[in-house]
Enzyme design. Structure first.
Site, short mmCIF file in Angstrom:
data_model
loop_
_atom_site.label_atom_id
_atom_site.label_comp_id
_atom_site.label_asym_id
_atom_site.label_seq_id
_atom_site.Cartn_x
_atom_site.Cartn_y
_atom_site.Cartn_z
N LYS A 113 1.01 4.33 6.83
CA LYS A 113 -0.06 5.38 5.83
C LYS A 113 0.42 6.72 5.92
O LYS A 113 1.22 7.31 6.83
CB LYS A 113 -1.51 5.17 6.55
CG LYS A 113 -2.11 3.86 6.30
CD LYS A 113 -2.21 3.06 5.12
CE LYS A 113 -3.12 1.82 4.99
NZ LYS A 113 -2.65 1.03 3.86
N SER A 157 0.87 -1.14 0.05
CA SER A 157 0.09 -0.19 0.08
C SER A 157 0.68 1.29 -0.19
O SER A 157 0.29 2.53 -0.30
CB SER A 157 -0.89 -0.27 1.19
OG SER A 157 -0.11 0.23 2.39
#
Length: 133
Positions: free
Chosen positions: A86, A49
């Site tokens: 993230k 990701s």
């Protein structure tokens, strides 16, 4: 660790050995990577990701808990029972991936959420490490 700095020139002007006039400097890797030793975590990235910002599966992340978190910093956070790496969108209270296959995740008041620290550096291992499986 001794380091021999070798600088590459844009143009080749001769065939002198790059080590002809080397200088040895004492250098500790932790001095380069870790600014706040008592507030630093070393973790291993998992998944795809964050590939858009150059963090790949298996990379080692230096996470600094002493840095002030700013909008769009790459962070390691504890989110609903798991640790995630993230991009933190503070203005919209979201966690963003750097892979277009993953959608943003909202951080609501019902979520368990804490920022563990800011990712200050990442290291790519090209050979398996005995420390990380």
């Amino acid at each position: 660790m001794k380091v021999i700095p070798i600088y590459a020139r844009a143009g080749i002007t001769g065939f002198e050995s790059p080590a002809a006039e080397y200088l040895q400097q004492s250098l500790q890797l932790d001095e380069i990577l870790i600014e706040h030793p008592s507030a630093t975590l070393i973790v291993q990235a998992e998944g795809d990701s964050m590939q858009g910002v150059g963090i790949f599966d298996g990379d080692i992340l230096v996470v600094d808990r002493d840095l002030t978190v700013k909008n769009h910093d790459i962070v390691v956070a504890y989110f609903n029972g798991e640790f995630v790496c993230k991009i933190l969108d503070l203005k919209n209270r979201r966690l963003l991936s750097a892979n277009e296959d993953n959608k943003p995740v909202s951080i609501t008041c019902n979520e368990m959420f804490t920022v563990e620290g800011v990712v200050s550096k990442s290291i790519r291992c090209h050979y398996p490490s005995k420390f990380f499986g």
